[in-house]
Scaffold this active site. Structure first.
Site, mmCIF file in Angstrom:
data_model
loop_
_atom_site.group_PDB
_atom_site.id
_atom_site.type_symbol
_atom_site.label_atom_id
_atom_site.label_comp_id
_atom_site.label_asym_id
_atom_site.label_seq_id
_atom_site.Cartn_x
_atom_site.Cartn_y
_atom_site.Cartn_z
ATOM 1 N N LYS A 1 -8.972 -24.378 34.416
ATOM 2 C CA LYS A 1 -8.548 -23.737 33.421
ATOM 3 C C LYS A 1 -7.599 -24.177 32.148
ATOM 4 O O LYS A 1 -7.330 -24.782 30.993
ATOM 5 C CB LYS A 1 -8.323 -22.227 33.958
ATOM 6 C CG LYS A 1 -9.420 -22.106 34.383
ATOM 7 C CD LYS A 1 -10.539 -21.445 33.885
ATOM 8 C CE LYS A 1 -12.561 -21.047 34.675
ATOM 9 N NZ LYS A 1 -11.565 -19.810 35.687
ATOM 10 N N TRP B 1 -13.804 -11.135 38.148
ATOM 11 C CA TRP B 1 -13.196 -12.414 39.589
ATOM 12 C C TRP B 1 -12.505 -11.450 40.017
ATOM 13 O O TRP B 1 -12.418 -11.663 41.704
ATOM 14 C CB TRP B 1 -12.163 -12.917 38.824
ATOM 15 C CG TRP B 1 -12.748 -14.233 38.167
ATOM 16 C CD1 TRP B 1 -12.484 -14.497 36.386
ATOM 17 C CD2 TRP B 1 -13.509 -15.048 38.348
ATOM 18 N NE1 TRP B 1 -13.022 -15.509 36.078
ATOM 19 C CE2 TRP B 1 -14.244 -15.615 36.800
ATOM 20 C CE3 TRP B 1 -14.406 -15.372 39.317
ATOM 21 C CZ2 TRP B 1 -15.348 -16.870 37.094
ATOM 22 C CZ3 TRP B 1 -15.826 -17.164 38.783
ATOM 23 C CH2 TRP B 1 -15.999 -16.818 37.757
ATOM 24 N N ASP C 1 -4.340 -14.480 42.160
ATOM 25 C CA ASP C 1 -5.486 -15.764 41.722
ATOM 26 C C ASP C 1 -4.779 -15.671 40.070
ATOM 27 O O ASP C 1 -4.810 -14.939 39.243
ATOM 28 C CB ASP C 1 -6.835 -15.392 41.585
ATOM 29 C CG ASP C 1 -7.841 -16.123 41.186
ATOM 30 O OD1 ASP C 1 -7.448 -16.953 40.270
ATOM 31 O OD2 ASP C 1 -8.876 -15.541 40.769
HETATM 32 C C1 LIG Z 1 -12.588 -19.523 36.551
HETATM 33 C C2 LIG Z 1 -11.844 -18.326 37.806
HETATM 34 C C3 LIG Z 1 -12.783 -18.031 38.757
HETATM 35 C C4 LIG Z 1 -13.870 -19.163 39.223
HETATM 36 O O1 LIG Z 1 -13.436 -20.360 39.531
HETATM 37 P P1 LIG Z 1 -14.238 -21.414 40.862
HETATM 38 O O2 LIG Z 1 -13.182 -22.382 40.447
HETATM 39 O O3 LIG Z 1 -15.141 -21.867 39.683
HETATM 40 O O4 LIG Z 1 -14.019 -20.415 41.536
HETATM 41 C C5 LIG Z 1 -12.215 -16.905 39.486
HETATM 42 N N1 LIG Z 1 -10.591 -16.238 39.476
HETATM 43 C C6 LIG Z 1 -10.135 -17.000 37.622
HETATM 44 C C7 LIG Z 1 -9.256 -16.174 37.457
HETATM 45 C C8 LIG Z 1 -10.644 -17.159 36.843
HETATM 46 O O5 LIG Z 1 -10.710 -17.789 35.795
#
Ligand SMILES: *Cc1c(COP(=O)(O)O)cnc(C)c1O
Length: 356
Positions: free
Chosen positions: A193, A102, A169
């Site tokens: 998540k 990511w 993030d």
């Molecule tokens: C799942 C995830 C993403 C991607 O998320 P989307 O909502 O599918 O764009 C980005 N960063 C992390 C840390 C993730 O776990």
């Protein structure tokens, strides 16, 4: 009803049952209005109240001052935030710590807008650790980290010190532990998540950052537009935001300290078993292990099909590792009960007993 499924999926992932119950009730009748949450206007008084409460409760949970920070609910996932942060704030040079897939994608998008300095990376060991960085005081527009690496199972347990704006993030560990959120100038998290269903992304942003914006940014990608329009520049994802609010209420009433304690207990149980059981090896460095996603492999010579069948006999779902790591990944988000963790550990013990 079928037997209880133990859902270890990495995302979309488990949510508290009561969220499903309240969300389904609102699909039939929202607030005794005779209307479904799926058919009400996003400009209706009832929905504006939902949005207002979701925003306010999020800032409360994070202990962020409501005059200094805004909370947004946007679409496009965390993946859109990869480019949106850079579009708005990368004027010359930003620093990124590369701790997994990511982060790598965030870096790739940011490079379209300016210089990116990768000031730390764990790519040399397939991202099984968090690089050690002391203080970062160069003149970067911002420093970007991925607080929890969902795929590899590593997590920042302390954050870099920097005089630059710090961005994170936090898609897979937001509101899973009690941290000092005010260290960060911008936080984003895809909801699916640990917050709610897919379809909405939470952004916590320091209002002062808007002074940094030098480009003309298209409206849908402009934080200023979304702040000015209270996340309703266009139709927001009404049902996802409502479901997130149901979960936020539970998070607020339990409190981050208690949530963190539960998550630490669950992850300790799993890692203790990985370390004790000769059939398994952990993937990530012990000090950087994630309290949200525990990644592990079978030791050499053990039969993966036998372990998988023991797990499926016990209604365990979603523990296959990501294709870039292989092995197994147990995601143990807030809503996953300790009973599910114990069930998984019992499967690991039962597997081991086949080899005695
Ligand atoms: C799942 C995830 C993403 C991607 O998320 P989307 O909502 O599918 O764009 C980005 N960063 C992390 C840390 C993730 O776990």
């Amino acid at each position: 009803m079928k037997n209880k499924v133990h859902n270890f999926s990495a995302g979309p992932s488990i949510l508290p049952n009561i969220v499903f119950e309240q969300a389904s009730a609102a699909i039939k009748d929202f607030n005794n209005s005779g209307l479904s949450i799926l058919e009400i206007s996003h400009r209706s008084k009832d929905f504006i109240e939902v949005l207002e409460e979701a925003r306010s409760i999020s800032l409360d949970i994070a202990s962020l001052n409501k005059d200094d920070y805004s909370c947004l609910f946007l679409q496009g996932g965390a993946s859109l935030q990869f480019l949106m942060v850079a579009y708005n704030f990368l004027n010359k040079k930003a620093a990124y710590i590369n701790t997994g897939s990511w982060s790598s994608l965030a870096i790739k998008e940011a490079k379209m807008f300016g210089d990116v300095s990768e000031i730390g990376s764990s790519a040399d060991k397939n991202f099984n650790y968090i690089p050690n960085l002391s203080s970062i005081n160069d003149d970067f527009d911002y420093v970007h980290i991925t607080s929890n690496n969902t795929i590899f199972g590593t997590q920042f347990h302390s954050f870099p010190e920097t005089t630059c704006p710090l961005f994170a993030d936090m898609s897979s560990d937001i509101f899973s532990r009690n941290i000092n959120f005010s260290k960060f100038d911008l936080i984003y998290a895809g909801a699916q998540k640990n917050l709610g269903p897919a379809g909405v992304t939470m952004v916590l942003i320091k209002n002062q950052l808007l002074d940094m914006v030098k480009r003309n940014v298209p409206s849908m990608l402009s934080y200023k537009v979304h702040i000015d329009k209270d996340s309703s520049y266009n139709t927001p994802p009404v049902f996802s935001i409502f479901s997130v609010l149901l979960n936020l209420r539970l998070i607020k009433s339990e409190g981050l300290e208690s949530i963190e304690k539960r998550n630490s207990e669950k992850s300790k149980l799993i890692y203790d078993e990985i370390d004790r059981n000769k059939c398994f090896v952990g993937f990530s460095d012990i000090n950087d292990r994630s309290h949200m996603n525990a990644t592990f492999n079978l030791a050499d010579g053990y039969d993966v099909e036998i372990f998988k069948s023991i797990c499926s006999d016990n209604n365990i779902s979603g523990i296959n590792g990501h294709r870039s790591v292989g092995g197994f990944r147990a995601s143990i988000y807030n809503a996953l009960g300790i009973d599910s963790v114990i069930t998984l550990i019992n499967c690991m013990k039962e597997f081991e007993s086949n080899y005695n």
